[in-house]
Design a protein around this motif. Structure first.
Motif, PDB file in Angstrom:
ATOM      1  N   GLU A 127       0.846  -1.192   0.000  1.00  0.00           N
ATOM      2  CA  GLU A 127       0.000   0.000   0.000  1.00  0.00           C
ATOM      3  C   GLU A 127       0.880   1.239   0.000  1.00  0.00           C
ATOM      4  N   VAL A 130      -1.526   4.566   4.497  1.00  0.00           N
ATOM      5  CA  VAL A 130      -2.532   4.027   5.406  1.00  0.00           C
ATOM      6  C   VAL A 130      -3.071   5.153   6.274  1.00  0.00           C
ATOM      7  N   SER A 136      -7.445  -0.558   2.747  1.00  0.00           N
ATOM      8  CA  SER A 136      -6.333  -1.507   2.759  1.00  0.00           C
ATOM      9  C   SER A 136      -6.788  -2.870   3.267  1.00  0.00           C
TER      10      SER A 136
END
Length: 213
Positions: A127, A130, A136
């Motif tokens: 990813e 976050v 996610s």
């Protein structure tokens, strides 16, 4: 939620600020899609346009994966910004790559997972950013529903929200990040980028982002 390497975290924060992937504006805050007012805006996709930074992030993510996780079969990018980062890392590690859409396609095979995945394979998610962890972790759910084993996730940057830590713990997904808001503020303070009042504002936002501003 774990920082891979504190020294590297400071370097990555400095690089993201330098190229404008992260912008800090305590006096004229941004408005996120959620409606939150925020003194920070993060778009790590910009790192792809800077070969030196892109290469550093790719190598750092690959090292974080190799040193923090075992027995990975597949690298998976989280749509959309995690896709190019994940592809770069998969190439670096010599592993197969797939990516996870935010929702199933509305035509064709209506896939949410794109690429070859088999039941029982161990998958590591990549990813770029976050925040609360919602999107996610939805990717992790999709992989588990397909019968894959989610080994964990790596990300370039996190705000370090408490709700994100709780969400990752609840879903039992190990998260390793290159840098976070704490190291970003330390760098801004070391470089004297803002006056004390502005730094105080930046710290206050982190403590209660939903009610800030």
């Amino acid at each position: 939620m774990k920082i891979y390497n504190p020294k590297l975290a400071a370097e990555v924060a400095a690089d993201l600020l330098k190229i404008g992937a992260i912008k800090l504006s305590p006096n004229e805050p941004f408005t996120w899609a959620s409606g939150w007012k925020s003194p920070i805006y993060c778009d790590n996709r910009l790192s792809l346009s800077y070969p030196d930074v892109r290469s550093k992030i790719k190598t750092a993510l690959a090292l974080a994966i190799s040193n923090s996780f075992d027995g990975i079969d597949v690298i998976a990018g989280v749509a959309t910004a995690g896709i190019p980062q994940g592809a770069l890392v998969a190439e670096e590690l010599g592993l197969p790559f797939i990516y996870i859409r935010s929702k199933s396609k509305g035509h064709g095979l209506q896939n949410m997972i794109e690429g070859k995945i088999e039941k029982g394979q161990k998958v590591l998610l990549v990813e770029d950013l976050v925040s609360t962890g919602g999107s996610s972790l939805a990717a992790a759910d999709a992989l588990r529903e397909a019968g894959a084993e989610v080994v964990g996730m790596v990300a370039i940057f996190t705000y370090g929200f408490e709700i994100a830590k709780e969400n990752f713990e609840q879903k039992d997904v190990k998260l390793v990040v290159l840098s976070d808001y704490h190291h970003l503020l330390d760098h801004a303070q070391d470089e004297r980028m803002f006056e004390n009042d502005a730094l105080k504002t930046l710290k206050e936002w982190r403590e209660d982002p939903g009610n800030w501003g």
